[in-house]
Enzyme design. Structure first.
Site, mmCIF file in Angstrom:
data_model
loop_
_atom_site.group_PDB
_atom_site.id
_atom_site.type_symbol
_atom_site.label_atom_id
_atom_site.label_comp_id
_atom_site.label_asym_id
_atom_site.label_seq_id
_atom_site.Cartn_x
_atom_site.Cartn_y
_atom_site.Cartn_z
ATOM 1 N N GLY A 166 1.967 -16.839 9.377
ATOM 2 C CA GLY A 166 2.162 -18.274 9.474
ATOM 3 C C GLY A 166 2.295 -18.808 10.879
ATOM 4 C CE1 TYR B 286 -3.643 -2.390 -0.330
ATOM 5 C CE2 TYR B 286 -2.694 -3.461 1.591
ATOM 6 C CZ TYR B 286 -3.570 -3.468 0.521
ATOM 7 O OH TYR B 286 -4.374 -4.573 0.284
#
Length: 409
Positions: free
Chosen positions: A343, A197
Site C-alpha cells: 500500500g 506459501y
C-alpha cells in the site's frame, strides 16, 4: 510518451529520504525505491513444469532497472514442481539459469542490482501442476475453494511433510540460492516465507497443527524457516540473503491467532542467529495490505482478535496495535535492514522512511505501470495507471508496453 511538466504535477521527492543512499549486505543503493517481487506468469514453457525466462523478461526487468536501484524478481521455483505454476520460472535447469543470466546482465549494465526471490508453494499448487503428485504442507489442511486448474483443493488435500522432506527441502533452498548467485548472476536471494506459501504454512498456527518438532509451539513452528535462513546463508553468505514475511496475512487461508507475539519471537530468533547465518534484511508486508479487504476492513479485522506488543516497543505504535515497527526495532538491534511493502505510494513512502519505520520501500503495482518509477517520484511526474486485468499471464501487453516519461527511457 508523456512530456515533462513545468512546474511538476506533484511534489518532487528527490530531496526526501526516498532518494538517500543505502548500504546493506554487499549492495550500495543510490535510492530506496525497490521493485517488488511480482508474479507475472510470462516465462516460456520448455517442458512440463519448466518455464524459462526469455527476451521478454530481459526487456521487462531492464526497463525497470536504474543506476543504484534494486529489483526483486517474481517468485521463482527452487526445484522442479516447487510450484508448477504456468509461466513461473525457476532456477533449477540450465536453460533457466542461462535465461536469468541475460536478465541480470541487462540490469547490471544499467547500474542496478537484482535479488532472486525463491519459493516453494506447498499446498497452494494443485497436483495437476506437479505431474499428479500430491502437495505437501505443514499439515493436511487444504485451502478452501478452487485451484487455478478448476479442481477443488478439498478433493486432494495436502499431506504433512516428513522430517526427511523438511530437511531435503531446506537443502534444495540452499542449492537454489547458490545456483542463483553463482550461475544466474543475482546479487542476493530472498527466501519467500510469506503470503501463505510453504514456509508461511508452517508459521501460521491455523494451518500448522503438527505435533512434532516442527509444529505446536511457536518455537517449533519457526524451526523450518529458521533452518532455511541458516542453510541459505551458509551456502552464499548472510550478506547475500534476505527473507520475506507477512505476519498479518490472510491470503490463502492463513490467519494466525497472535501475529504480534509470534512474529516478534521469529524476529528475535533471526536477530540472534550467528553472524554467518544472519540475513542482511527482512522484507515484511504491512498489516493494512490485503488481496480482498480494503485497508480499514483489514485493520478492523486484525484489531478484533490480535494483541498489542508489550513493553518499550508498544510505545512506538500508539495509534495502532498492529504494526511492523516492533519487528523493525528488534531486527535493527542486530544490524538487519528492513524493507516494507504493502500500500505504499508517492505520499506515504518518504514519511515512512523519515520516521525510521523502514530502510527501503517496496513498490509493486506502481512499478508494473511505470518502468521509470524512481524518476517519476524524484521529479514529481504523474504516474501511469495500471491495468489489473494484465497482471497475470499473457504477452507483452500490460507487461513491457507501459510508456516511459519523455527523456527517461
Amino acid at each position: 510518451m508523456p512530456k515533462a511538466l513545468t512546474p511538476p504535477a506533484f511534489t518532487p521527492l528527490a530531496d526526501s529520504a526516498l532518494f538517500k543512499p543505502l548500504r546493506f549486505g554487499r549492495l550500495s543503493l543510490e535510492h530506496r525505491v525497490v521493485q517488488a517481487p511480482l508474479t507475472r506468469m510470462r516465462a516460456t514453457k520448455e517442458s512440463d513444469g519448466i518455464f524459462v525466462p526469455g527476451d521478454l523478461q530481459v526487456e521487462y526487468y531492464s526497463q525497470r532497472a536504474s543506476k543504484g536501484g534494486l529489483q526483486l524478481t517474481e517468485a521463482t521455483d527452487i526445484h522442479h514442481y516447487a510450484s508448477g505454476y504456468p509461466g513461473v520460472p525457476g532456477v533449477f535447469s540450465p536453460s533457466q539459469l542461462a535465461g536469468w543470466k541475460k536478465v541480470t546482465d541487462a540490469v547490471h549494465a544499467k547500474g542496478g542490482s537484482m535479488i532472486s526471490q525463491l519459493w516453494h508453494t506447498g499446498r497452494a499448487s494443485p497436483s495437476s501442476w506437479r505431474a499428479g503428485a500430491q502437495a505437501f504442507s505443514s499439515s493436511n489442511i487444504p485451502l478452501e475453494g478452487d485451484a487455478l486448474d478448476g479442481t477443488k483443493f478439498s478433493d486432494n488435500p495436502p499431506r504433512p511433510m516428513t522430517i526427511e522432506e523438511i530437511h531435503s527441502t531446506t537443502k534444495e533452498w540452499a542449492a537454489a540460492a547458490k545456483r542463483a548467485v553463482d550461475e544466474a548472476g543475482f546479487d542476493m536471494v530472498e527466501i519467500h516465507g510469506a503470503n501463505g506459501y510453504l514456509l508461511d504454512q508452517f508459521l501460521h498456527d491455523n494451518v500448522n497443527i503438527r505435533t512434532d518438532a516442527y509444529g505446536g509451539s511457536v518455537e517449533n513452528r519457526c524451526r523450518f524457516p529458521l533452518e532455511v535462513i541458516a542453510a541459505v546463508s551458509e551456502a552464499i553468505g548472510g550478506d547475500r540473503t534476505g527473507i520475506r514475511l507477512s505476519p498479518y496475512n490472510y491470503f490463502q487461508d492463513t490467519k494466525d491467532s497472535n501475529p504480534n507475539e509470534h512474529w516478534k519471537y521469529l524476529c528475535e530468533q533471526i536477530a540472534a542467529l550467528p553472524e554467518n547465518q544472519r540475513p542482511a534484511y527482512v522484507h515484511m508486508v504491512e498489516p493494512r495490505f490485503d488481496e480482498v479487504l480494503d485497508e480499514q476492513a483489514k485493520m478492523d479485522a486484525l484489531a478484533s482478535y490480535s494483541s498489542a506488543a508489550e513493553g518499550v516497543e508498544a510505545e512506538l505504535t500508539v495509534k495502532t496495535k498492529n504494526s511492523l515497527i516492533p519487528f523493525r526495532r528488534i531486527l535493527a538491534k542486530a544490524g538487519i535492514k528492513f524493507l516494507a511493502a504493502g500500500g505504499y505510494n508517492r505520499d506515504n513512502a518518504a514519511p515512512a522512511l523519515e520516521a525510521d519505520s523502514a530502510d527501503a520501500i517496496i513498490f509493486g503495482r506502481w512499478f508494473i505501470a511505470n518502468p521509470d518509477l524512481p524518476k517519476r517520484l524524484s521529479e514529481g511526474l504523474p504516474l501511469n495507471a495500471y491495468d489489473r486485468t494484465k497482471f497475470y499471464g499473457g504477452d507483452a501487453t500490460g507487461y513491457v508496453d507501459y510508456p516511459f516519461f519523455e527523456g527517461s527511457a
